[in-house]
Design a protein around this motif. Sequence first.
Motif, PDB file in Angstrom:
ATOM      1  N   LEU A  94      19.292  -0.960  -1.513  1.00 55.78           N
ATOM      2  CA  LEU A  94      18.388   0.094  -1.067  1.00 55.78           C
ATOM      3  C   LEU A  94      19.175   1.381  -0.842  1.00 55.78           C
ATOM      4  CD1 LEU A  94      15.517   0.899  -0.033  1.00 55.78           C
ATOM      5  CD2 LEU A  94      16.298   0.210   2.247  1.00 55.78           C
ATOM      6  N   TYR A  96      18.495   4.895   0.779  1.00 53.74           N
ATOM      7  CA  TYR A  96      17.453   5.451   1.643  1.00 53.74           C
ATOM      8  C   TYR A  96      17.960   6.642   2.457  1.00 53.74           C
ATOM      9  CZ  TYR A  96      19.590   2.623   5.411  1.00 53.74           C
ATOM     10  OH  TYR A  96      20.448   2.061   6.318  1.00 53.74           O
ATOM     11  N   VAL A 119      10.343  10.882  -4.808  1.00 55.77           N
ATOM     12  CA  VAL A 119      10.643  10.312  -3.488  1.00 55.77           C
ATOM     13  C   VAL A 119      11.573  11.252  -2.727  1.00 55.77           C
ATOM     14  CG1 VAL A 119      11.678   8.363  -2.255  1.00 55.77           C
ATOM     15  CG2 VAL A 119      10.310   7.956  -4.317  1.00 55.77           C
ATOM     16  N   SER A 167       6.639   6.875   4.887  1.00 56.82           N
ATOM     17  CA  SER A 167       7.641   6.343   3.971  1.00 56.82           C
ATOM     18  C   SER A 167       7.170   6.406   2.527  1.00 56.82           C
ATOM     19  CB  SER A 167       7.966   4.885   4.311  1.00 56.82           C
ATOM     20  OG  SER A 167       8.575   4.814   5.564  1.00 56.82           O
ATOM     21  N   SER A 168       8.121   6.645   1.645  1.00 55.58           N
ATOM     22  CA  SER A 168       7.863   6.649   0.213  1.00 55.58           C
ATOM     23  C   SER A 168       9.027   5.932  -0.456  1.00 55.58           C
ATOM     24  CB  SER A 168       7.762   8.098  -0.276  1.00 55.58           C
ATOM     25  OG  SER A 168       7.533   8.146  -1.654  1.00 55.58           O
ATOM     26  N   PHE A 169       8.734   5.133  -1.478  1.00 52.47           N
ATOM     27  CA  PHE A 169       9.809   4.433  -2.178  1.00 52.47           C
ATOM     28  C   PHE A 169       9.457   4.243  -3.642  1.00 52.47           C
ATOM     29  CE2 PHE A 169       7.017   0.959  -1.092  1.00 52.47           C
ATOM     30  CZ  PHE A 169       7.126   0.091  -2.166  1.00 52.47           C
ATOM     31  N   GLN A 170      10.497   3.911  -4.413  1.00 51.38           N
ATOM     32  CA  GLN A 170      10.332   3.667  -5.848  1.00 51.38           C
ATOM     33  C   GLN A 170      11.383   2.659  -6.299  1.00 51.38           C
ATOM     34  OE1 GLN A 170       8.101   4.977  -8.295  1.00 51.38           O
ATOM     35  NE2 GLN A 170       9.070   3.320  -9.388  1.00 51.38           N
ATOM     36  N   TYR A 171      10.975   1.676  -7.072  1.00 49.21           N
ATOM     37  CA  TYR A 171      11.942   0.760  -7.696  1.00 49.21           C
ATOM     38  C   TYR A 171      12.638   1.495  -8.836  1.00 49.21           C
ATOM     39  CZ  TYR A 171      10.223  -3.373  -5.251  1.00 49.21           C
ATOM     40  OH  TYR A 171       9.906  -4.306  -4.297  1.00 49.21           O
ATOM     41  N   ILE A 210      16.160  -0.073  -5.100  1.00 47.54           N
ATOM     42  CA  ILE A 210      15.039   0.682  -4.542  1.00 47.54           C
ATOM     43  C   ILE A 210      15.563   1.996  -3.966  1.00 47.54           C
ATOM     44  CG2 ILE A 210      13.147   0.646  -2.860  1.00 47.54           C
ATOM     45  CD1 ILE A 210      13.481  -2.494  -2.927  1.00 47.54           C
ATOM     46  N   SER A 270      14.354   5.016  -1.402  1.00 48.72           N
ATOM     47  CA  SER A 270      13.340   5.160  -0.372  1.00 48.72           C
ATOM     48  C   SER A 270      13.672   6.297   0.595  1.00 48.72           C
ATOM     49  CB  SER A 270      13.222   3.853   0.417  1.00 48.72           C
ATOM     50  OG  SER A 270      12.245   3.951   1.440  1.00 48.72           O
ATOM     51  N   TRP A 277      10.579  -0.501   2.451  1.00 45.74           N
ATOM     52  CA  TRP A 277       9.918  -0.378   1.152  1.00 45.74           C
ATOM     53  C   TRP A 277       8.643  -1.174   1.174  1.00 45.74           C
ATOM     54  CZ3 TRP A 277      14.490  -2.985   1.886  1.00 45.74           C
ATOM     55  CH2 TRP A 277      14.477  -4.367   1.663  1.00 45.74           C
TER      56      TRP A 277
END
Length: 128
Positions: free
Chosen positions: A17, A19, A98, A107-111, A121, A123, A128
Amino acid sequence: MRIEFFPDGALDCPAILFYGGPSAGAEALIGTFRSLAEGPETEVGLHQVADLFAVGNVQVFATNGSGRTGIQQLSPFVFRWRKDKEGWLEAAELAEPVARSDPGEGSSFQYLQRYGRVNVIFSTDRAW
């Protein structure tokens, strides 16, 4: 921005992750993805990118070489992430919304890497 490895991860798969966006670290990471997409074959330690801080001993080496793409776990906390140039450009394009999202919207996330042995990920938060 931080980088952390979660052995229990997401979707029953370990996860790396990234982030803490929007931040200078998020922009530097996206810039690194773009450099990998545009430059000669090379390997970059993402855990060493400016304003990106590793939690624990996690290390991720990004490679823009040809060959099998995806994440290879070299040891419990060391990984090699291989994509071709188009793959790195796609990673940058997926991460940008993101990184530029409004923190007030939650929160915002993307693979960035999915359906392999380890997910990646990107984020805004440690979630996530």
